[in-house]
Scaffold this active site. Structure first.
Site: not given
Ligand code: GLV
Length: 311
Positions: A149, A224-226, A250, A255, A274
């Site tokens: 990515i 945008v990872g974790r 994100d 979540e 997400h």
């Protein structure tokens, strides 16, 4: 390895059933498509392979020989790492995630550089006032994570002339980055945007802490990872000092992000649910079938996950 009984579960299980039932390569096999809450111990006992975004609550390895993650991230499987049998293969989905994350991050970068919010406000006041947009090719972006990515994201940003510095554990050179540094070496002081694509592992948990944000100088932090890689109190502290100009998040440790989180209302924070790299059922199918073929023929698996390492 021969795979006969395949158990599919999770959010896109109905679509997978529709798409996979006509696949020739699956005709000889037994497939079960079961909603998460309905997966029983008998299903798990029956299955040779388990295909889902994460393990179901009553997950048990039983006779499984292969687990395939429908997402790029495998951190929820890694909660089982201590119990992971040596002979059970873990693979993950690789698809257009880098392209999607490239578009996501570019959209937030351009929103700022092209002053979208300011011009919308000016329009509301009927005000004509020129403010020059800033150019992407003046920007320095630091990307944490130089895997699939990260590399695709770097390729996309480089196309627009962005200076892209990669950060990885080893600091080893990777395609598309101007340079790659290790976590300790990298200088964050000149970065305009800092983008996190890292998986959640023991080493990356709370990596972005007070010390880290203290090394930033008015950067925008895009995650945008974790979510678990970030100490969110430290992030809020960074926003309230000069370290961070804004944060675009994100992913979150919990979540959906709980209603009481101070992140929701902070003016410097943008929250998205997400969505930066969603696996479509069609993409999931392509990657699953390619992986099945490689698993059975003993071919090369570029999406193999090292359970010891966690990604
Ligand atoms: C999304 O976050 C994924 O793991 O694919």
């Amino acid at each position: 390895m021969n795979i006969t009984n395949i158990l599919f579960s999770g959010r896109i299980v109905k679509e997978l059933e529709r798409l996979l039932n006509s696949e020739e390569i699956l005709k000889e096999r037994d497939l079960r498509f079961i909603a998460e809450e309905d997966v029983s111990l008998e299903d798990l006992h029956w299955a040779d392979a388990y295909v889902a975004f994460h393990p179901v609550a009553n997950f048990h390895f039983e006779n499984l020989r292969w687990v395939h993650s429908l997402g790029a991230g495998v951190d929820r499987y890694m909660a089982l790492a201590g119990k992971w049998p040596e002979d059970v293969l873990l693979t993950r989905t690789i698809t257009s995630f880098g392209q999607k994350i490239g578009e996501y991050t570019l959209s937030y970068m351009l929103k700022e550089l092209q002053h979208h919010d300011r011009f919308r406000d000016q329009q509301g006041r009927g005000e004509w006032k020129m403010v020059a947009p800033r150019a992407l090719n003046e920007m320095e972006v630091v990307v944490f994570g130089t895997g699939e990515i990260g590399q695709e994201l770097a390729r996309i940003l480089r196309f627009f002339g962005v200076q892209v510095v990669g950060v990885s554990r080893s600091g080893a050179d990777k395609d598309h980055f101007c340079r790659v540094m290790s976590m300790e070496e990298v200088s964050l002081a000149k970065a305009d945007f800092i983008i996190n694509t890292l998986p959640l592992t023991k080493e990356t948990e709370r990596l972005f802490d007070e010390r880290f944000f203290g090394r930033m100088n008015q950067a925008v932090f895009i995650n945008v990872g974790r979510g678990g890689t970030v100490d969110h109190d430290a992030l809020l502290g960074g926003l309230d000092s000069d370290a961070l100009r804004a944060a675009v998040l994100d992913v979150f440790e919990e979540e959906p992000l709980p209603a009481g989180s101070p992140l929701w209302s902070h003016p410097g924070v943008t929250i998205t649910p997400h969505i930066s790299a969603i696996t479509t059922p069609e993409e999931a199918v392509v990657c699953f079938l390619e992986t099945l073929e490689a698993v059975e023929s003993g071919g090369e698996l570029r999406n193999w996950v090292d359970v010891g390492r966690g990604y």
